[in-house]
Every structure is written in C-alpha cells, then in structure tokens.
Design a protein around this motif. Sequence first.
Motif, PDB file in Angstrom:
ATOM      1  N   VAL A   1     -22.312  -8.643  16.860  1.00  0.00           N
ATOM      2  CA  VAL A   1     -23.172  -8.520  15.667  1.00  0.00           C
ATOM      3  C   VAL A   1     -23.465  -7.044  15.379  1.00  0.00           C
ATOM      4  CG1 VAL A   1     -25.416  -9.112  14.684  1.00  0.00           C
ATOM      5  CG2 VAL A   1     -24.195 -10.772  16.099  1.00  0.00           C
ATOM      6  N   THR A   2     -23.869  -6.326  16.423  1.00  0.00           N
ATOM      7  CA  THR A   2     -24.153  -4.901  16.256  1.00  0.00           C
ATOM      8  C   THR A   2     -22.907  -4.157  15.792  1.00  0.00           C
ATOM      9  OG1 THR A   2     -25.849  -4.998  17.967  1.00  0.00           O
ATOM     10  CG2 THR A   2     -24.969  -2.837  17.437  1.00  0.00           C
ATOM     11  N   PHE A   3     -21.759  -4.551  16.328  1.00  0.00           N
ATOM     12  CA  PHE A   3     -20.509  -3.889  15.948  1.00  0.00           C
ATOM     13  C   PHE A   3     -20.243  -4.005  14.448  1.00  0.00           C
ATOM     14  CE2 PHE A   3     -15.958  -4.851  15.054  1.00  0.00           C
ATOM     15  CZ  PHE A   3     -15.507  -3.545  15.046  1.00  0.00           C
ATOM     16  N   TRP A   4     -20.315  -5.189  13.916  1.00  0.00           N
ATOM     17  CA  TRP A   4     -20.000  -5.367  12.496  1.00  0.00           C
ATOM     18  C   TRP A   4     -21.034  -4.687  11.607  1.00  0.00           C
ATOM     19  CZ3 TRP A   4     -15.420  -6.211  11.023  1.00  0.00           C
ATOM     20  CH2 TRP A   4     -14.542  -6.972  11.804  1.00  0.00           C
ATOM     21  N   LEU A   5     -22.284  -4.711  12.036  1.00  0.00           N
ATOM     22  CA  LEU A   5     -23.309  -4.023  11.248  1.00  0.00           C
ATOM     23  C   LEU A   5     -23.092  -2.517  11.288  1.00  0.00           C
ATOM     24  CD1 LEU A   5     -26.362  -6.158  12.415  1.00  0.00           C
ATOM     25  CD2 LEU A   5     -25.276  -6.204  10.165  1.00  0.00           C
TER      26      LEU A   5
ATOM     27  N   PHE B   1     -14.465  11.649   9.573  1.00  0.00           N
ATOM     28  CA  PHE B   1     -13.798  11.838  10.864  1.00  0.00           C
ATOM     29  C   PHE B   1     -14.741  11.560  12.033  1.00  0.00           C
ATOM     30  CE2 PHE B   1     -12.718  14.422  14.532  1.00  0.00           C
ATOM     31  CZ  PHE B   1     -11.439  13.971  14.787  1.00  0.00           C
ATOM     32  N   TYR B   2     -15.958  12.178  11.998  1.00  0.00           N
ATOM     33  CA  TYR B   2     -16.823  11.991  13.178  1.00  0.00           C
ATOM     34  C   TYR B   2     -17.366  10.568  13.266  1.00  0.00           C
ATOM     35  CZ  TYR B   2     -20.946  13.175  10.195  1.00  0.00           C
ATOM     36  OH  TYR B   2     -21.912  13.225   9.226  1.00  0.00           O
ATOM     37  N   MET B   3     -17.475   9.882  12.135  1.00  0.00           N
ATOM     38  CA  MET B   3     -17.909   8.489  12.224  1.00  0.00           C
ATOM     39  C   MET B   3     -16.778   7.610  12.756  1.00  0.00           C
ATOM     40  SD  MET B   3     -21.035   8.479  11.650  1.00  0.00           S
ATOM     41  CE  MET B   3     -21.243   6.712  11.820  1.00  0.00           C
ATOM     42  N   GLY B   4     -15.528   7.942  12.348  1.00  0.00           N
ATOM     43  CA  GLY B   4     -14.387   7.224  12.917  1.00  0.00           C
ATOM     44  C   GLY B   4     -14.301   7.459  14.421  1.00  0.00           C
ATOM     45  N   ARG B   5     -14.476   8.716  14.832  1.00  0.00           N
ATOM     46  CA  ARG B   5     -14.468   9.054  16.271  1.00  0.00           C
ATOM     47  C   ARG B   5     -15.513   8.242  17.009  1.00  0.00           C
ATOM     48  NH1 ARG B   5     -17.802  12.967  18.892  1.00  0.00           N
ATOM     49  NH2 ARG B   5     -16.900  13.835  20.816  1.00  0.00           N
ATOM     50  N   GLN B   6     -16.702   8.118  16.422  1.00  0.00           N
ATOM     51  CA  GLN B   6     -17.772   7.380  17.091  1.00  0.00           C
ATOM     52  C   GLN B   6     -17.423   5.906  17.229  1.00  0.00           C
ATOM     53  OE1 GLN B   6     -21.747   6.891  15.152  1.00  0.00           O
ATOM     54  NE2 GLN B   6     -22.485   8.050  16.892  1.00  0.00           N
TER      55      GLN B   6
ATOM     56  N   MET C   1     -29.337  -6.751   9.316  1.00  0.00           N
ATOM     57  CA  MET C   1     -28.526  -7.473   8.331  1.00  0.00           C
ATOM     58  C   MET C   1     -29.005  -7.184   6.908  1.00  0.00           C
ATOM     59  SD  MET C   1     -28.164 -11.139  10.276  1.00  0.00           S
ATOM     60  CE  MET C   1     -27.502 -11.235  11.934  1.00  0.00           C
ATOM     61  N   VAL C   2     -30.326  -7.093   6.740  1.00  0.00           N
ATOM     62  CA  VAL C   2     -30.865  -6.769   5.411  1.00  0.00           C
ATOM     63  C   VAL C   2     -30.411  -5.367   4.994  1.00  0.00           C
ATOM     64  CG1 VAL C   2     -32.975  -6.451   4.064  1.00  0.00           C
ATOM     65  CG2 VAL C   2     -32.859  -8.259   5.792  1.00  0.00           C
ATOM     66  N   LEU C   3     -30.494  -4.421   5.944  1.00  0.00           N
ATOM     67  CA  LEU C   3     -30.066  -3.058   5.637  1.00  0.00           C
ATOM     68  C   LEU C   3     -28.559  -3.010   5.367  1.00  0.00           C
ATOM     69  CD1 LEU C   3     -32.196  -1.132   8.274  1.00  0.00           C
ATOM     70  CD2 LEU C   3     -32.389  -0.904   5.792  1.00  0.00           C
ATOM     71  N   ALA C   4     -27.805  -3.814   6.096  1.00  0.00           N
ATOM     72  CA  ALA C   4     -26.349  -3.858   5.871  1.00  0.00           C
ATOM     73  C   ALA C   4     -26.040  -4.390   4.467  1.00  0.00           C
ATOM     74  CB  ALA C   4     -25.693  -4.739   6.934  1.00  0.00           C
ATOM     75  N   PHE C   5     -26.775  -5.399   4.061  1.00  0.00           N
ATOM     76  CA  PHE C   5     -26.591  -5.937   2.710  1.00  0.00           C
ATOM     77  C   PHE C   5     -26.876  -4.859   1.659  1.00  0.00           C
ATOM     78  CE2 PHE C   5     -28.627  -7.893  -1.013  1.00  0.00           C
ATOM     79  CZ  PHE C   5     -27.550  -8.645  -1.497  1.00  0.00           C
ATOM     80  N   LEU C   6     -27.973  -4.131   1.870  1.00  0.00           N
ATOM     81  CA  LEU C   6     -28.316  -3.051   0.929  1.00  0.00           C
ATOM     82  C   LEU C   6     -27.278  -1.936   0.967  1.00  0.00           C
ATOM     83  CD1 LEU C   6     -32.161  -2.875   1.647  1.00  0.00           C
ATOM     84  CD2 LEU C   6     -31.055  -3.774  -0.407  1.00  0.00           C
TER      85      LEU C   6
ATOM     86  N   MET D   1     -20.266  -1.075  11.664  1.00  0.00           N
ATOM     87  CA  MET D   1     -19.074  -0.804  10.842  1.00  0.00           C
ATOM     88  C   MET D   1     -19.457  -0.659   9.375  1.00  0.00           C
ATOM     89  SD  MET D   1     -16.105  -0.397  12.201  1.00  0.00           S
ATOM     90  CE  MET D   1     -15.008  -0.837  10.853  1.00  0.00           C
ATOM     91  N   ILE D   2     -20.336  -1.528   8.901  1.00  0.00           N
ATOM     92  CA  ILE D   2     -20.774  -1.459   7.497  1.00  0.00           C
ATOM     93  C   ILE D   2     -21.482  -0.136   7.224  1.00  0.00           C
ATOM     94  CG2 ILE D   2     -22.369  -2.481   5.824  1.00  0.00           C
ATOM     95  CD1 ILE D   2     -21.723  -5.208   7.109  1.00  0.00           C
TER      96      ILE D   2
END
Length: 717
Positions: A438-442, A490-495, A524-529, A444-445
Amino acid sequence: MFLSEATPSGFFFLAPWLVFFPVIGLLINIIFGRRFSETIIGTVASVASGAAFVVSVLLAYSVAAGGGHAVSVPFAEWIHIGDLALDWTFRVDSLSTTMMLVVSGVGTLIHIYAIGYMHEDVRFKHDEGRFGRFFVFLNLFIAAMMVLVSGDSYLMLFVGWEGVGLCSFLLIGFWYEMDTLARPSWANSNAAKKAFITNRVGDFGFLIAGFLMYWFLGHSFQFDHVFEAAKELAATQQGQNVIVAITLCMLVGVAGKSAQIPLYIWLPDAMAGPTPVSALIHAATMVTAGVYLVTRSAELYTLVPQAQNIVALVGAATALFAATIAVGQYDIKKVLAYSTISQLGFMVAAVGMGAFAAGMFHLITHAFFKALLFLSAGSVILGMERGHHHAAHAHHDDHGKGKKKNNKKEEHHEEEHHEVFDPGDMRNMGGLRKTMPVTFWLYMIGTLALAGIFPFAGFWSKDEILADAFKEGFTSVYVLLTIAAFFTAFYMGRQIWMVFFGEARHEAASHAEESPKVMTVPLMVLAFLSVVGGALNLPGLHTLTAWLEHTIEIHPGEFVMSVAVISTLLALAAIFISWLIYGRNPLKVGQIDPLKKPLGALFTGMENKWYVDEIYQAIIITPFAKLSEFLADVIDWKFWHDFVHETVIAGTYSWVSSIALNEYADQKGIDGIANWLGTATQSLSATMRKVQNGFVRSYALSVLLGVVLIVGYIILK
C-alpha cells in the motif's frame, strides 16, 4: 433554496473561529489530556483542525457568492499609538481562503495520520506521556498559520509569521534530549535552535521592510493603505528606490521562512522532528509563508521589475542547487527535504516573475504530493522499525533455543541485537514493495506527481511555471528550472529503486510491516488529490487563476506544447537513467553508490551538501564563536569585570572607604569628636568629684560663697 439565499451576508462572521477552533483543541488537551486516551487526544486535535477546515470552506463559499470581493472582519482593537491605528481584523478574500483551505485541509489529514504514527513513535522513544504534548503543538501550529494567512495587515501577518517560527522550534526539537535514533544527544535540540536562529536572520529583513513601509507608505501596515501609498510613491525615482529596498528586505524574510539561498540550511535539519512535523512544515504550512508573502505583496513587486528579477533568480538558483544535493543523499527524509527546498525555488521563481497564479498553483499541488511523500516516508520508517523489532525478537528466540550450543554464536547475535540501526537510511532498505504494497503504490503516485509526469498534479503546475518563464523572456530562469526538473525526476527515481525494488539489504527490510489504516487512509486521500489536483487550473479553464484574479492582478498563463513536451521527455529520460543505474542492477549489501565512482568529486560534493554547512561553520559560526569568546572572556570578564568592576570601581571604593572614610572621617572625625566628648566629660567629672568630699565644713563654705556671690550680684546690679 440556495445556501447563499439562506445566508445573504455570507459566513464571514465565522472568520475568528479559524483561530479559535485550534486553540480550543489545544486547551482541551492541555487541561484534560492526562485523563484522555491517545485516541481521544488525537481525535480532539483532529476535530479542532477539521473544524477550521469547515470554516475555511464556508468562507471560500461566501467569497464566491459575493462575487469574489474581499471582506474585512473586525475582531478587536489592537494598537492605537499616535498616527498608527491598527485593529485585529481578519481579511477574507480569494487568496487568503485558498491558503486557509490548504493549511487546514492538509493539516487535518496530517493530524489523523499522526494518531497512528505517534502511537508507535512514543513507544519507540519510551515516553508515552509525550503523546498529548505533540498534538498541543500541532494545534498551535495550525492556529499560528491561520493568523498568518488571515491577517488584514503586515503586522498581523508578522504575528503569525513569528508564531509558526516558535511552533517549528517546539516541534523540530520535540525529542530534544535524543537524536533520531533515540540515543542520548543534543542533535535534535541543536537542529531546533538552527531553525530558530536562521529564521530570525530572515525576520530581521522582514522587520526592516516593515519599518521602511511604515515610514514611507502612509504610516500604516494595512494592506490596502500600503498598496495605495506605494502607487503614489512609485511615481518618482526616489520612491522606486524605496520600494526596491522594501521588497528586497522582504525577500530576506522569504529566504529564511521558505528556505531559499542562502538561508535554506535549517530545513534539512528540521527532519529531526517526528515525520508528521516534516509533512506539516514542508508541505502545508511554514515554508509556504514566504511564497504567500510575495503573492500578497504582488502590488509592491509589480511596481519594481528589478526586484522581481532578483526574486526569480534566487528561486531558480535555489531550485537547481538543492536538486543536485538531493541526488547524493541516503536518508529517505533528507532527499525529500532537499526536494522541498527545490520545489520552493520553483514557487519563489514563479511569483518573482509575476506568475502569481502559477506559483500558488504549484504551492497547492506541492502540498498534496509532498505531504503524501513525507507521510509515506514515515510509514516506511515505522515499517522498518517494526521489521527490526521483529528480527530482534526472532534472534532472541533463537538464542533461547540454541543457547547451550555455541557461546560464540550467541555473542555474535547479541552484537547484532544492539547494532545502531537507522530505519531511514535507504541503503538498509530494498524490496519494500513486497512487504509494504500500500505504501509503495502511494509513494509511486507522489513520486510521479513530483517528477511532473502527465497527468499527475505536479505536471500541470510545474509546466505552468516553466511556460511562464519561457514566454515572459526569463530565459536563465527557464533553463535553471528545466535542469532542476530533470534532477527532480532522477533523484526520485533513484529513491524508488533503492527503497522499493531489488532485494532487502537489511533483515529489517525483509520483515517490514505495512502501516495501520489510520495512517494509510489519509495517504490515500492525499494520493487522490495528487492525481486530480491539476484540474484546479487546467489550460483553457484557468479556474484557480480566475479565482485569484479577484484579489491580485494576474495575467492567465498559456499552455506551451513545446515546453510541456521537453519537460516530460526530460523527466522520463531522468527516470530511465535512474533505472539504468539503480533499477537494472539493484544496490547490494555494503555496495557504494554506483554514481560515486564515475562522478568522483562531483558526487562527493553532492553527498556532502556542497560543504555549505562547513563553509558557514568556517566563515560565520567559528569566527562568531571566537569573537563571542573574546567578548565574553576578555572584554566582559577580564576587562569589564576584573579591571573596571573589581579594580577601578571596587578598588576605588575600597580605598576611599578604608582611607578617606574609615581612617579620617570615621576614626579621626566622628570617633575623635565622640572620644573628645568622653574625655572632656571624664575630666569634668574628676574635677567635680573633688567638690563632693563628704566634709560639712566644705559644704558650709560652698553655701557661704554662693550666698556672697548672689548678694554681691544683687548689690552690683
């Protein structure tokens, strides 16, 4: 019946409750918190913040129903001195309500998340009694921020400005007697002091701007009066110079509060606070204050283009500089901290260019996805701590079973159990997408939104800033921001590759556990926003621009296809490169960063934050400390205390006392007179004593002589 018909005058009378609700929440927790459970404490604080959000919604609705006109809501008399008459008045317009909605909306989600986070954090730090104090500080932060964004004058804004500074000090140093790994240390306390002192440097600039404003702009701090006076003053060259001075001094305050060059150094250290604090400070509240200040002062900045250019360049340079540092960091929160500095640079550059709608648009979307990322990072850290705890217990059980087998093996496990483990170090992670899906997909968003990938919110807001820079001829700003956008992806991809992919590089990562719903639902609410937030100001519609136009004069931005394509291709290329380096060949246990060898000194510079802290230490802090020691030891103690006080004043007094007063005045003067009187009395008494001899003939002779004297006196008279 429409709501506006039911309340024709709107809900403006509710404006004071923006501050009252959070204050009521913190008072309840201060008075009754010790009797409440953690759930009730967290609920009270969250409801208080949520009530402020409801008020914000009603105020925004009232502004919209009233045609977007600003409304001042008087509350109390405040300062009446000479020409200055300033009352505590709330200003409700499209700009202030936008900030109110962001602060209270995102702040409430952070409150709810914090219930779950702090439940575990206080137990990890072995101090459950501090749970309530944390929510008191959070409510206080929301109240101070509401004062800042709802004020009708620069002075009221400054009160909120200082209030959030105090709250950041309290929250960053929340665990003041330990470091982030719960070891006894003053590291967190020092981080809080660093944030407080650095912000005071910026506040000095803001204060100078305020003094100049009062002196030259009609002896007032009220927004409308100041803006009106500034227009008249700008008609002359001298007046232009004054407004340039005011706006540049204000920029110093912006640099401190919104972490711009050269005063950004406090913000990475602010990670010392619990993760919800990082999300609150970095996403929704304190750091956005500088962007809000420039936007609120739009009528001043548009009068002096030279000041606008400097603001834009400072923002763009900060965006790129901080982005390069983020590439070399290993702490999951530090990467996000430098990312925040970089994104604030985007916002400051935008408002500096006069693209106020773009700057505010990015402020809003950034609040969504950066809060999402920080809170998700907190979820990762707690998951790692749980995994470490689980692994430690497993070892303990194994020890119990095999205790008799091998003493050396037992000692080895004991060392592992007591290892210094950093749950925020990305080099300890890897493979978390399996254990924390769950944390992973959030996460990623949030990453895709921050990287500016279509159609996430960050794409629209960042593209609008780049398009404005390109169209308005700010070529250097456009180039700097475009390169910064590349580094961001780039640095977000690295992370992402280091944290969630590959194999677990520590036993804690392989046993990491997902966070509870009280933490994941706000995410999840923040991910939606973060996904739909771009709809606030889509090209062609410009909803947010039209909304803000009621308060500040804005030229609607235009969608530039070439800019959007270039930035998107660069972001995708950066993510692809990060995959080539960190994704295709995941980091192994103990392996150094793959960039370290090919980039050499360049990566070492990024890794060590370009040695800015060391430079500050060498140029400012060390000389200042030595000067302080000289002033304290030599000037204050040896010269002032030892020489002036002890030698000159005390010595002179002692000499005067012992010689002049004691020896001459006291001993020879007062004592001499007293002694002489005593001696004279003694002599007289001795003489008189001879008369009192006890012989009757002597007394008869005395009587005779007395009679002769009296008779002689009468005859002669």
